[in-house]
Design a protein around this motif. Sequence first.
Motif, short mmCIF file in Angstrom:
data_model
loop_
_atom_site.label_atom_id
_atom_site.label_comp_id
_atom_site.label_asym_id
_atom_site.label_seq_id
_atom_site.Cartn_x
_atom_site.Cartn_y
_atom_site.Cartn_z
N PRO A 158 0.83 -1.21 0.00
CA PRO A 158 0.00 0.00 0.00
C PRO A 158 0.86 1.25 0.00
N ALA B 274 3.04 2.40 2.92
CA ALA B 274 4.26 1.64 3.23
C ALA B 274 5.49 2.21 2.52
N ASN C 251 -0.94 -2.55 11.20
CA ASN C 251 -2.00 -3.13 10.37
C ASN C 251 -1.54 -3.50 8.97
N ILE C 252 -0.28 -3.19 8.62
CA ILE C 252 0.25 -3.55 7.30
C ILE C 252 1.09 -4.81 7.45
N SER C 253 0.65 -5.88 6.83
CA SER C 253 1.37 -7.15 6.93
C SER C 253 1.95 -7.61 5.58
N VAL D 184 3.61 -6.01 1.87
CA VAL D 184 4.10 -4.88 1.10
C VAL D 184 4.49 -5.41 -0.27
#
Length: 168
Positions: free
Chosen positions: A98, A101, A139-141, A143
Motif C-alpha cells: 500500500p 508503506a 495493520n500492514i502485513s 508490502v
Amino acid sequence: MFGFGYALVPIYNVLCKNLGINGKPSETAYATIPAAIDTSRTITVQFLSTVNAALPWDFHAQTKQLKMYPGEMHRIAYYAKNRSDHTMCVQAIPSVTPGLAAKYLKKTECFCFTQQTLASNQTMDMPILFHIDPDLPKNISTVTISYTLFDVTGYRLKTKHTPGRISA
C-alpha cells in the motif's frame, strides 16, 4: 480552469509526498542499518515487474516473495535481458503498495537509482538491498514492491546528491 487544473499537479505531489500516500518510495539511498529488528511480527514482501510494451527485454524478480522482520536487511535481485539487436539504456520506476508503506521502505542499494545499459542479448542481475522500517504501521502485513522498466536510450539522467544520502 486551465490554470486551476495545472496548479493541482504540484499540489497533489506535495500532499502525497508529505502524507506518504502515493506509493512512490523515497529516491534516497540510506547508508545506515536499522537500529533494531522487530521480531514480534513478520511482513510478507512481494516483488513484481513490468516492462513497457515497446521494450524488448526480459525482466523479472528472482525472488517472488519473502517473509521478513521489520528492520531486517535483505538483498534480492531482478533478472534483466536485452533481447534487442542493439545496446539499450533503461530506467526502472518503483512503486510500493500500500502507498503508506512507501515511506517505510529503506533502500541502501537499488538498480532504480541509476540507468542500466545492456548490449544486445546481454543479461544482468540487478540487486536491491533494503529493509522495512520497524515503525511500519502494525495493520500492514504485506508490502508489494513493483518496478516498471522504460526505454531511456538517448536520454541522460540528472542526479543530485545530498551529504550522507545518495538520490536520483
